[in-house]
Scaffold this active site. Structure first.
Site, mmCIF file in Angstrom:
data_model
loop_
_atom_site.group_PDB
_atom_site.id
_atom_site.type_symbol
_atom_site.label_atom_id
_atom_site.label_comp_id
_atom_site.label_asym_id
_atom_site.label_seq_id
_atom_site.Cartn_x
_atom_site.Cartn_y
_atom_site.Cartn_z
ATOM 1 N N LYS A 95 0.873 -0.981 -0.012
ATOM 2 C CA LYS A 95 -0.648 0.052 -0.050
ATOM 3 C C LYS A 95 0.858 1.111 -0.014
ATOM 4 O O LYS A 95 1.012 1.726 0.677
ATOM 5 C CB LYS A 95 -1.362 0.420 1.494
ATOM 6 C CG LYS A 95 -1.910 -0.863 1.604
ATOM 7 C CD LYS A 95 -2.362 -1.271 2.243
ATOM 8 C CE LYS A 95 -4.162 -2.095 2.179
ATOM 9 N NZ LYS A 95 -3.740 -3.124 3.064
ATOM 10 N N ASP A 98 2.828 7.173 -0.664
ATOM 11 C CA ASP A 98 4.053 9.102 -0.592
ATOM 12 C C ASP A 98 4.290 9.458 -2.293
ATOM 13 O O ASP A 98 3.471 8.914 -3.250
ATOM 14 C CB ASP A 98 5.104 8.219 0.573
ATOM 15 C CG ASP A 98 5.571 9.521 0.997
ATOM 16 O OD1 ASP A 98 6.092 10.925 0.337
ATOM 17 O OD2 ASP A 98 5.901 9.231 2.123
ATOM 18 N N THR A 102 9.802 8.706 -3.374
ATOM 19 C CA THR A 102 10.008 8.119 -1.841
ATOM 20 C C THR A 102 9.663 6.467 -2.403
ATOM 21 O O THR A 102 10.530 6.098 -1.724
ATOM 22 C CB THR A 102 9.568 8.678 -1.150
ATOM 23 O OG1 THR A 102 9.427 10.164 -1.047
ATOM 24 C CG2 THR A 102 9.420 7.779 0.131
HETATM 25 O O1 S5P Z 1 -9.486 -2.790 1.977
HETATM 26 C C1 S5P Z 1 -8.742 -4.015 2.139
HETATM 27 C C2 S5P Z 1 -7.504 -3.779 1.344
HETATM 28 C C3 S5P Z 1 -6.829 -4.729 1.681
HETATM 29 S S1 S5P Z 1 -5.273 -5.266 0.649
HETATM 30 N N1 S5P Z 1 -9.431 -4.648 3.585
HETATM 31 C C4 S5P Z 1 -8.631 -5.841 3.634
HETATM 32 O O2 S5P Z 1 -8.517 -6.063 4.601
HETATM 33 N N2 S5P Z 1 -7.012 -5.361 3.375
HETATM 34 C C5 S5P Z 1 -5.616 -6.694 3.309
HETATM 35 O O3 S5P Z 1 -6.728 -7.668 3.248
HETATM 36 C C6 S5P Z 1 -5.223 -6.020 4.945
HETATM 37 O O4 S5P Z 1 -4.506 -6.202 5.125
HETATM 38 C C7 S5P Z 1 -5.071 -8.025 4.938
HETATM 39 O O5 S5P Z 1 -3.466 -9.039 5.260
HETATM 40 C C8 S5P Z 1 -6.217 -8.918 4.361
HETATM 41 C C9 S5P Z 1 -7.655 -8.881 4.797
HETATM 42 O O6 S5P Z 1 -7.372 -10.486 6.009
HETATM 43 P P1 S5P Z 1 -8.384 -10.671 6.504
HETATM 44 O O7 S5P Z 1 -7.388 -11.758 7.838
HETATM 45 O O8 S5P Z 1 -9.653 -10.062 7.274
HETATM 46 O O9 S5P Z 1 -9.373 -12.118 5.631
#
Ligand code: S5P
Length: 262
Positions: A95, A98, A102
């Site tokens: 994600k 920046d 960077t």
């Molecule tokens: O909007 C988002 C985007 C992402 S990439 N919501 C999310 O939950 N994620 C990622 O998906 C979050 O960082 C985590 O690694 C995964 C969801 O995990 P869970 O355990 O809730 O299924």
């Protein structure tokens, strides 16, 4: 009753010019799985074990390398070997958010050298197109791909429809590097964009920190996404392999129900 008629993954692979989208749509079609595992564990050994065990069930393994307490570059080499062995792509869920200069360093340098092992990374569009240009400088020569976060699964997030549409316009400026979106639903009529949806479990619900879950059917059939990202739904099960097979089946059934070739 609503009828669903969508292009198949194979048909969409043929429509893509983006190298990574083409590769991933073909993989979905050939391996017959649209399940991405969110391997949110904190040790390299646990992650490698998951990758080896669940690798045959998934199209993508998503990492958060900065939660590993014992990260080494050797670990990334082992993960790449497993990705080849079991035919899945590696997606580092960094994600980036920046300025271009960077994120370029964050992608290539630092401890993690993400660009050397992750096929796919993602970025917020918040900071403007410079974030994509910066990442593309590093990623394109290595034939990597980028997903833009167009929506989030968490309650109370600040994204609105204007932000989503502007994110799509931004992606359109970088067709060689951006393969699609992290989103809760299909957000463009152009069939070459690929969508991955997090916040998926077999039953709808939420966690105690704002995460919201929809079912595989809701994500893939009703909302017309392409890949479900599942973390705790699988990781916290008694038998993660068995649970992964259930999600794989649910995801594939939802795809078949919506695809006109089936
Ligand atoms: O909007 C988002 C985007 C992402 S990439 N919501 C999310 O939950 N994620 C990622 O998906 C979050 O960082 C985590 O690694 C995964 C969801 O995990 P869970 O355990 O809730 O299924």
């Amino acid at each position: 009753m609503k009828t669903y008629k969508r292009l198949s993954y194979a048909e969409r692979a043929a429509l893509c010019t983006n190298h990574m989208a083409q590769q991933l749509f073909s993989l979905l079609s050939e391996k017959e799985t649209n399940l991405a595992l969110s391997a949110d564990v904190t040790s390299c050994a646990a992650l490698l074990e998951l990758a080896d065990k669940l690798g045959p069930e998934i199209c993508v393994l998503k990492t958060h390398v900065d939660i590993l307490t014992d990260f080494t570059l050797v670990f990334t080499q082992e993960l790449v070997k497993l990705a080849k062995k079991h035919q899945f792509l590696i997606f580092e869920d960094r994600k980036f958010a920046d300025i271009g200069n960077t994120v370029r360093h964050q992608y290539q340098q630092g401890i993690y050298h993400i660009a050397d092992w992750a096929d796919i990374v993602n970025a917020h569009s918040l900071s403007g197109p410079g974030v994509i240009s910066g990442l593309a400088e590093v990623g394109l020569p290595k034939q990597r791909g980028l997903l833009l976060l167009a929506e989030m699964s968490s309650a109370g997030n600040l994204i609105n429809s204007d932000y989503i549409q502007k994110t799509v316009r931004m992606a359109e400026q970088f067709p060689e590097f951006v393969l699609g979106f992290i989103a809760q639903r299909k957000i463009s009529n152009d069939p070459w964009w690929l969508y991955m949806t997090p916040g998926v479990q077999l039953a709808e619900g939420k966690d105690t920190l704002g995460q919201q879950y929809v079912t595989p059917t809701k994500a893939l059939l009703e909302n017309e996404s392409d890949i479900i990202i599942v973390g705790r739904g699988i990781l916290q099960a008694k038998d993660p392999l068995l649970e992964a097979k259930k999600y794989r089946q649910a995801g594939w059934n939802a795809y078949c129900a919506g695809s006109k070739t089936k």
